[in-house]
Design a protein around this motif. Structure first.
Motif, PDB file in Angstrom:
ATOM      1  N   GLY A  22       0.791  -1.221   0.000  1.00 30.16           N
ATOM      2  CA  GLY A  22       0.000   0.000   0.000  1.00 30.16           C
ATOM      3  C   GLY A  22       0.823   1.270   0.000  1.00 30.16           C
ATOM      4  N   ASN A  51       2.595   6.766  -0.801  1.00 29.14           N
ATOM      5  CA  ASN A  51       1.662   6.993   0.301  1.00 29.14           C
ATOM      6  C   ASN A  51       2.477   7.029   1.587  1.00 29.14           C
ATOM      7  N   LYS A  75       1.175   5.132   4.794  1.00 25.44           N
ATOM      8  CA  LYS A  75       1.316   3.677   4.819  1.00 25.44           C
ATOM      9  C   LYS A  75       2.780   3.240   4.853  1.00 25.44           C
ATOM     10  N   LYS A 134       3.599   3.988   8.854  1.00 23.97           N
ATOM     11  CA  LYS A 134       2.821   3.229   9.833  1.00 23.97           C
ATOM     12  C   LYS A 134       3.457   1.896  10.228  1.00 23.97           C
TER      13      LYS A 134
END
Length: 357
Positions: A320, A336, A339, A342
């Motif tokens: 992702g 992203n 993502k 994280k």
């Protein structure tokens, strides 16, 4: 919001034929790619690839390696498919290719390897290049190739366009008659049996489908055709000729749903770090942190083939951290950041939680 009316799930024989040649031509690498997704190739794929390889003559083996291994030129065939949306059968594709000019093949090759060096479209220089293989050859020599085999093949093709076309056509026609045609109906039926599953997933949650399976944030108003593929096996690949009036195509492996089984936290984190551990993927992430890039542009920047870019993106998109965005009539890879960061936070918290126990 994603409008599922813009998306069509289909079973497209010419594209499946193309991917069958990739699967056989890349040989061991094909199985390696599946295993890097923490999956094992099933008996059906092994059986079909083995049976097709048995039917290859020594000449066909050499030509298949030349055109369809990792530094090969075979992916060019997708342009003939996308430029002729009415094609539904492999013999039709073979006829279109056979009726085309050798300079068409040469021009498609130079467009693929020398995108950043190409003159602007709709200019006199661009139009002259289309039919002048000597100028194509000069342009190709300006391209930096990381893979010397690929460079040699591109130069050879441009120096001998008619011979290259004849060789390519002979390989396509022989591979179809000997290898793909005998199993074609079984493969198409197998894909069709899996189509309902993906149609249901698309109908239930179009937004989740495009994010999870196509790695797109949104599709706006572009038309998308999605070919479900047995020989792609897993993950997806995007094709476009970036011209108005032509749909974008995604090739989605019929076993891609296996990628989204719920993992334990430790296994999910392990898969993330495995996906970003390759030096090329780290460099891709670094470039994407600066701005969005399109695939051909990344390939030229890193001096690797577009097929190799797609290969690495399969892993990054699964996590992702990389998505697609469509702008300026092109599809760009985008980072992203949320993502990407994280999993590192989860990794730290994972050990904090373990320490508290």
């Amino acid at each position: 919001m994603v409008n599922s009316k813009n998306m069509v799930l289909t079973v497209h024989a010419p594209l499946e034929f193309l991917y069958s040649m990739f699967a056989v031509g890349t040989n061991k690498h094909f199985y390696t790619m599946i295993r890097e997704f923490d999956l094992e190739p099933n008996d059906t794929i092994i059986k079909n690839i083995t049976e097709m390889r048995k039917k290859l003559s020594r000449y066909m083996e050499q030509e298949l390696e030349y055109f369809f291994d990792l530094p090969g030129l075979g992916y060019i065939l997708y342009k003939y498919i996308l430029q002729n949306p009415g094609l539904t059968e492999v013999p039709q594709l073979l006829q279109v290719f056979n009726n085309s000019e050798a300079t068409d093949l040469a021009f498609n090759i130079i467009k693929s390897v020398g995108k950043n060096n190409m003159p602007k479209e709709n200019t006199e220089e661009y139009e002259n290049l289309k039919c002048n293989t000597n100028e194509m050859l000069k342009l190709a020599k300006l391209v930096k190739f990381q893979d010397s085999k690929r460079r040699d093949r591109v130069i050879e093709a441009l120096e001998n366009p008619e011979e290259t076309k004849q060789r390519f056509y002979l390989l396509l026609s022989q591979f179809y008659s000997r290898c793909f045609s005998p199993i074609e109906s079984d493969i198409i039926n197998l894909i069709s049996a899996n189509k309902e599953k993906y149609e249901l997933l698309l109908k239930e949650n179009p937004q989740k489908f495009v994010e999870q399976y196509l790695n797109l944030d949104s599709i706006n108003d572009i038309e998308i055709s999605i070919h479900l593929s047995f020989f792609k096996y897993i993950s997806c690949h995007h094709y476009s000729i970036y011209s108005e009036g032509f749909a974008d195509w995604f090739i989605l492996g019929i076993y891609s749903d296996l990628l989204f089984d719920e993992d334990l936290s430790a296994e999910r984190l392990s898969n993330f770090f495995k996906a970003i551990s390759d030096p090329n993927r780290i460099e891709i992430l670094k470039l994407l942190s600066q701005r969005p890039w399109f695939g051909q542009e990344l390939a030229e920047k890193l001096n690797i083939t577009p097929a190799t870019i797609s290969y690495h993106m399969s892993f990054l998109q699964r996590t992702g951290v990389v998505t697609f965005n469509r702008a300026d009539n092109r599809s760009y890879y985008c980072l992203n950041n949320t993502k990407l960061i994280k999993p590192f936070e989860e990794f730290i918290n994972y050990f904090k939680e373990e320490k508290k126990k």
